[in-house]
Each structure stands twice: as C-alpha cells, then as structure tokens.
Design an enzyme around this catalytic site. Sequence first.
Site, PDB file in Angstrom:
ATOM      1  N   GLU A   1      10.494  -4.566   5.341  1.00  0.00           N
ATOM      2  CA  GLU A   1      11.370  -4.676   4.179  1.00  0.00           C
ATOM      3  C   GLU A   1      12.841  -4.851   4.512  1.00  0.00           C
ATOM      4  O   GLU A   1      13.590  -5.374   3.704  1.00  0.00           O
ATOM      5  CB  GLU A   1      11.180  -3.468   3.260  1.00  0.00           C
ATOM      6  CG  GLU A   1       9.794  -3.440   2.646  1.00  0.00           C
ATOM      7  CD  GLU A   1       9.662  -2.489   1.483  1.00  0.00           C
ATOM      8  OE1 GLU A   1      10.635  -1.774   1.151  1.00  0.00           O
ATOM      9  OE2 GLU A   1       8.569  -2.452   0.893  1.00  0.00           O
TER      10      GLU A   1
ATOM     11  N   GLU B   1       6.883  -0.366   7.423  1.00  0.00           N
ATOM     12  CA  GLU B   1       7.563  -0.779   6.198  1.00  0.00           C
ATOM     13  C   GLU B   1       9.063  -0.976   6.416  1.00  0.00           C
ATOM     14  O   GLU B   1       9.658  -1.866   5.817  1.00  0.00           O
ATOM     15  CB  GLU B   1       7.319   0.237   5.077  1.00  0.00           C
ATOM     16  CG  GLU B   1       5.901   0.241   4.557  1.00  0.00           C
ATOM     17  CD  GLU B   1       5.521  -1.008   3.777  1.00  0.00           C
ATOM     18  OE1 GLU B   1       6.415  -1.770   3.345  1.00  0.00           O
ATOM     19  OE2 GLU B   1       4.311  -1.245   3.605  1.00  0.00           O
TER      20      GLU B   1
ATOM     21  N   ALA C   1      10.026   1.330   1.093  1.00  0.00           N
ATOM     22  CA  ALA C   1       8.861   2.182   0.878  1.00  0.00           C
ATOM     23  C   ALA C   1       7.597   1.351   1.001  1.00  0.00           C
ATOM     24  O   ALA C   1       7.650   0.121   0.981  1.00  0.00           O
ATOM     25  CB  ALA C   1       8.930   2.832  -0.500  1.00  0.00           C
TER      26      ALA C   1
ATOM     27  N   ARG D   1      10.749  -5.880  -9.534  1.00  0.00           N
ATOM     28  CA  ARG D   1       9.565  -5.101  -9.891  1.00  0.00           C
ATOM     29  C   ARG D   1       8.943  -5.688 -11.154  1.00  0.00           C
ATOM     30  O   ARG D   1       9.468  -5.540 -12.250  1.00  0.00           O
ATOM     31  CB  ARG D   1       9.923  -3.628 -10.095  1.00  0.00           C
ATOM     32  CG  ARG D   1      10.319  -2.918  -8.819  1.00  0.00           C
ATOM     33  CD  ARG D   1       9.179  -2.894  -7.845  1.00  0.00           C
ATOM     34  NE  ARG D   1       9.431  -1.994  -6.732  1.00  0.00           N
ATOM     35  CZ  ARG D   1       8.527  -1.724  -5.813  1.00  0.00           C
ATOM     36  NH1 ARG D   1       7.341  -2.285  -5.860  1.00  0.00           N
ATOM     37  NH2 ARG D   1       8.823  -0.920  -4.825  1.00  0.00           N
TER      38      ARG D   1
ATOM     39  N   GLU E   1       3.922 -11.229   1.215  1.00  0.00           N
ATOM     40  CA  GLU E   1       4.071 -12.463   0.452  1.00  0.00           C
ATOM     41  C   GLU E   1       4.369 -12.218  -1.020  1.00  0.00           C
ATOM     42  O   GLU E   1       4.989 -13.050  -1.674  1.00  0.00           O
ATOM     43  CB  GLU E   1       2.798 -13.305   0.575  1.00  0.00           C
ATOM     44  CG  GLU E   1       2.573 -13.855   1.968  1.00  0.00           C
ATOM     45  CD  GLU E   1       1.279 -14.637   2.076  1.00  0.00           C
ATOM     46  OE1 GLU E   1       0.653 -14.925   1.034  1.00  0.00           O
ATOM     47  OE2 GLU E   1       0.914 -14.973   3.215  1.00  0.00           O
TER      48      GLU E   1
END
Length: 185
Positions: A107, A103, A87, A75, A149
């Site tokens: 993910e 998602e 999420a 993050r 990406e």
Amino acid sequence: WQIAGARGPCYHPRVPFTVQRAREVFRGRVIRVVVKDVVLPNGRKATWNVVEHPGAVTIVPLFENGDVLLVRQFRAAIGAWLYELPAGTLEPGEPPSATARRELIEETGYRCRTLRKISEFYTVPGFCTEKMRLFVAEGLTPAQAEGDEDEIIRPVRLAYGKAMAMVRKGRIRDAKSIVGLMLAH
C-alpha cells in the site's frame, strides 16, 4: 470463548447462551454472513446476523523525523475517498506481523526495519467478528510495491501533528486510523 461457528452451548461468565441453529446466507471473497438463532440467559429467543471475518491489521508507519505515512484510498462501500493508515486482511495461516509487513509494502511502497504490536481491538463487535491488530512500523525504506488490482491508493506523508489535526477536524474519518494515530504517539 468464541461464538463464530458455534453450535450448542456457549458460555461467558455473565452471559450464557445457546445457539440453536446457524446457517450461512452469504460467502464472499473475504467475509461470510451467518444467521444464528439463539436462546439468551433469560430464556428469550433471538436471531443474530453475524459477519465472520478472518481478521486484519493496521500499520502506523513512522519516519525518523516523526512524520506518519497515510494512504488516500477510494472506498466503494461509502463512495468516497478516505485518509487511512495502511491496513489489510489476514491470509489463511499468515501471522499478523507478516500481513502487516506485506500490506505496508503493497500500500505504501515502504518496508520497515522494526514492527511492534501496540494493541488489538474488535472493529464492530455488534455484528462482526473482525479483530484488528495494530502495529507501529519504524525504520522505513523504499521498497518495490505491487498493490492489489482492486484498490485505488495514493500514499500521503504528513507531519504527525497535521494528521492529528485532521482527526480533530473530521478529515480522517476511518475508525482504525483514528485509533492507531491516537495510540501510536
């Protein structure tokens, strides 16, 4: 009632207020920042800075044996790696359940047979309109994943008890993930 984008009187049974002026100060790919000059019920004037967000989903992916699938994600906003539940942000016109299914695949590389909504909540209502919808995904099977990406993500499968121990020890520090893990079991 909803205040995002409101002009003129907005009322809540206990908190009537008037938006005198609203001006956009930033528009990004996902968020918009609006400064609102308001008059409160006591007649005082205030300025609110509001981050407008289209809403998002969080998914608690559960395997048949009770394991949970998290992601370890970098993050940039905090400059750190976090353990999180998968999420993502709602796309325009996309139902939350479709976002959750999309998602989950992007993910984690898994799809689900069943998806059920268990809650919804505001992430930071002091300054942001983001509403998070929380889903539990079960009947997981591998799927072809093509992630975004701009994301650096690694799926991590854990025993549910170990994930909860990580919450208690402060190793899972993401609020939506803490809420999701606590409500899913």
